[in-house]
Design a protein around this motif. Structure first.
Motif, PDB file in Angstrom:
ATOM      1  N   ARG A  70       0.867  -1.182   0.000  1.00 10.46           N
ATOM      2  CA  ARG A  70       0.000   0.000   0.000  1.00 10.46           C
ATOM      3  C   ARG A  70       0.904   1.233   0.000  1.00 10.46           C
ATOM      4  N   HIS A  71       0.958   1.922  -1.146  1.00  6.11           N
ATOM      5  CA  HIS A  71       1.807   3.109  -1.261  1.00  6.11           C
ATOM      6  C   HIS A  71       1.089   4.326  -0.681  1.00  6.11           C
ATOM      7  N   LEU A  72       1.806   5.068   0.138  1.00  9.16           N
ATOM      8  CA  LEU A  72       1.281   6.285   0.764  1.00  9.16           C
ATOM      9  C   LEU A  72       2.120   7.464   0.300  1.00  9.16           C
ATOM     10  N   PRO A  73       1.497   8.609   0.043  1.00  9.59           N
ATOM     11  CA  PRO A  73       2.256   9.715  -0.551  1.00  9.59           C
ATOM     12  C   PRO A  73       3.048  10.523   0.465  1.00  9.59           C
ATOM     13  N   LEU A  74       4.110  11.132  -0.036  1.00  7.82           N
ATOM     14  CA  LEU A  74       4.801  12.200   0.666  1.00  7.82           C
ATOM     15  C   LEU A  74       4.229  13.520   0.183  1.00  7.82           C
ATOM     16  N   SER A  75       4.294  14.516   1.022  1.00  7.52           N
ATOM     17  CA  SER A  75       3.818  15.837   0.632  1.00  7.52           C
ATOM     18  C   SER A  75       4.642  16.378  -0.524  1.00  7.52           C
ATOM     19  N   ALA A  76       3.986  16.885  -1.551  1.00  3.51           N
ATOM     20  CA  ALA A  76       4.705  17.491  -2.668  1.00  3.51           C
ATOM     21  C   ALA A  76       5.415  18.768  -2.243  1.00  3.51           C
ATOM     22  N   ALA A  77       4.936  19.388  -1.177  1.00  2.00           N
ATOM     23  CA  ALA A  77       5.524  20.659  -0.751  1.00  2.00           C
ATOM     24  C   ALA A  77       6.874  20.475  -0.084  1.00  2.00           C
ATOM     25  N   ASP A  78       7.004  19.428   0.781  1.00  2.00           N
ATOM     26  CA  ASP A  78       8.248  19.306   1.541  1.00  2.00           C
ATOM     27  C   ASP A  78       8.752  17.869   1.668  1.00  2.00           C
ATOM     28  N   SER A  79       8.089  16.923   1.013  1.00  2.00           N
ATOM     29  CA  SER A  79       8.502  15.507   0.993  1.00  2.00           C
ATOM     30  C   SER A  79       8.465  14.835   2.362  1.00  2.00           C
ATOM     31  N   HIS A  80       7.698  15.376   3.286  1.00  2.00           N
ATOM     32  CA  HIS A  80       7.473  14.703   4.562  1.00  2.00           C
ATOM     33  C   HIS A  80       6.235  13.809   4.448  1.00  2.00           C
ATOM     34  N   PRO A  81       6.080  12.822   5.324  1.00  2.00           N
ATOM     35  CA  PRO A  81       4.960  11.881   5.197  1.00  2.00           C
ATOM     36  C   PRO A  81       3.600  12.565   5.338  1.00  2.00           C
ATOM     37  N   CYS A  82       2.641  12.099   4.540  1.00  2.00           N
ATOM     38  CA  CYS A  82       1.260  12.545   4.683  1.00  2.00           C
ATOM     39  C   CYS A  82       0.604  11.663   5.749  1.00  2.00           C
ATOM     40  N   LEU A  83       0.574  12.152   6.962  1.00  2.00           N
ATOM     41  CA  LEU A  83       0.120  11.331   8.087  1.00  2.00           C
ATOM     42  C   LEU A  83      -1.354  10.979   7.989  1.00  2.00           C
TER      43      LEU A  83
END
Length: 438
Positions: A155-168
């Motif tokens: 299950r792939h979960l995205p990183l924020s496009a703004a700062d590449s931190h996890p989308c919690l």
């Protein structure tokens, strides 16, 4: 080193290299900046130890699945001290450390297989009959290759496009929406010094991920491949320390399985040695080494383990790391300056990062209307200049709102000497390849 032209390979970089060399290498000798490997930059103090006399027993079977005892004990001290564990946990009680003596990828594979098999047979992982799930933040390293080979759904979960931190919130929704039997064998992957974005994840985000995992009783995998590889002055987010802090509040019988792996090849430029550490609960490491690993191999590469034990006990190894960090910072700054001032990249179109050995820059806009823009740019750039950049793993833009979607990135490996990196960037400039190019 690459395979011979007649040997089959599924690694796309090899096909590109053979094609380029067969065409006469028009841009000059290849400059390989794709995967994280130099083949030539191993720590000199470490390689010199291979010439030192070794115990004759080093060339026979080692009847210890935890690795060469001397290295295992040295790693036990090293991991505890480097991660600051001794103030919150007791070795041999709260955690144990073993040698990942055939690479951390194999240790991850053994862990995934162990959890799957124990869940299927009613062991410590549960009794679920559903397909196990691995929750992975992407773009990221090839965790899908490890877990899918063991029958997991990734299950792939995205990183924020703004700062590449996890989308919690995405992880939270995924866990809340999952059926409880599925979670009995679910694994959440944490890669705090993140490959490939080179972003050091925020401690509060890592703590939130761990708390979600504990609430869901999902297993945890911490990949600390680049824990020691960061810019000077950066405090790497210590996922292992945070995990043991959080576990201190959880009764032993309620703790889910967990494993933290750390590559020594990344920090000492000796990936081919296949030596790292595997840290987990005492019973988990026992089962991992004496059951899962034992089913496929004995301990090997013992002379390399002997040299590594001497090296990590030598203060010179820490001095090497400090120099490596200064060197990477200098290269990051030099490549960033070239991208902006010589290749016309506007601010925000490249990400220098602060850890790992990578820097990333966007595919030029002229390519974005084409299918497979990143792969086409990679090939065109290589054929014209002889510089092979890495493909950034998938960005999962379909999981992000339109306002957060981003163009694809290329990845630059910063391991080669600075003159080699500058030669590569100059080739792009001379070929007219920049942000507004071709």
């Amino acid at each position: 080193m690459i395979s011979a032209a007649g040997q089959p390979t599924r690694f796309s970089d090899v096909a590109l290299l053979h094609e380029y060399l067969a065409g006469g290498a028009p841009g000059g000798p290849p400059v390989y900046l794709s995967i994280g490997e130099t083949w030539t930059e191993a720590a000199p103090g470490l390689t010199r130890l291979l010439a030192a006399p070794m115990d004759s027993h080093s060339h026979g079977y080692v009847i210890s699945q935890y690795g060469l005892p001397r290295l295992q004990q040295a790693l036990r001290r090293y991991i505890a001290e480097d991660h600051g564990l001794l103030d919150i946990a007791e070795p041999g009680v709260d955690f144990e450390v073993a040698v990942a003596c055939s690479g951390t990828r194999n240790a991850m594979h053994d862990y995934a297989r162990l959890l799957r098999d124990e869940a299927a047979t009613g062991g410590p992982g549960g009794t679920s009959e559903t397909t196990p799930v691995a929750y992975v933040f992407s773009p990221g390293w090839d965790y899908a290759g490890v877990f899918s080979a063991c029958g997991y759904r990734v299950r792939h979960l995205p990183l924020s496009a703004a700062d590449s931190h996890p989308c919690l919130d995405t992880l939270r929704r995924a866990l809340l929406g999952a059926e409880q039997p599925e979670l009995a064998r679910g694994v959440i992957v944490i890669n705090a010094q993140h490959n490939p974005t080179a972003v050091n994840w925020r401690p509060e985000d890592v703590r939130a991920i761990i708390r979600m995992a504990l609430t869901a009783q999902a297993a945890i995998l911490i990949d600390d491949a680049y824990f020691a590889v960061h810019e000077p002055g950066i405090r790497p987010t210590n996922a292992l320390h945070i995990l043991l802090e959080e576990l201190g509040e959880v009764p032993v019988e309620e703790r889910p399985p967990w494993l933290a792996v750390r590559s020594l090849g990344k920090q000492f430029n000796c990936n081919g040695w296949g030596i790292g550490s595997a840290t987990g609960s005492v019973d988990l490491v026992d089962r991992l080494m004496n059951r899962a690993m034992f089913s496929r191999s004995f301990v090997g590469a013992v002379p390399l383990q002997e040299a590594m034990a001497s090296w990590i006990e030598d203060p010179a190894s820490q001095r090497y790391l400090e120099e490596l960090r200064r060197d990477l910072a200098m290269k990051r700054a030099a490549v960033s300056e070239f991208l902006e001032q010589r290749l016309g990249y506007p601010p925000g179109t490249w990400r220098p990062g602060e850890c790992t050995t990578y820097l990333r820059f966007q595919v030029p806009p002229d390519y974005l209307a084409e299918p497979d823009a990143a792969a086409r740019f990679q090939r065109d750039c290589f054929q014209k200049t002889g510089v092979l950049f890495g493909l950034d793993p998938g960005t999962l833009d379909d999981m992000l709102p339109p306002s957060e979607r981003r163009p694809p990135y290329m990845r630059v490996f910063l391991g080669p000497p600075l003159p080699t990196l500058m030669q590569a960037m100059q080739r792009l400039e001379h070929a007219g390849i920049g942000y507004a190019s071709i």
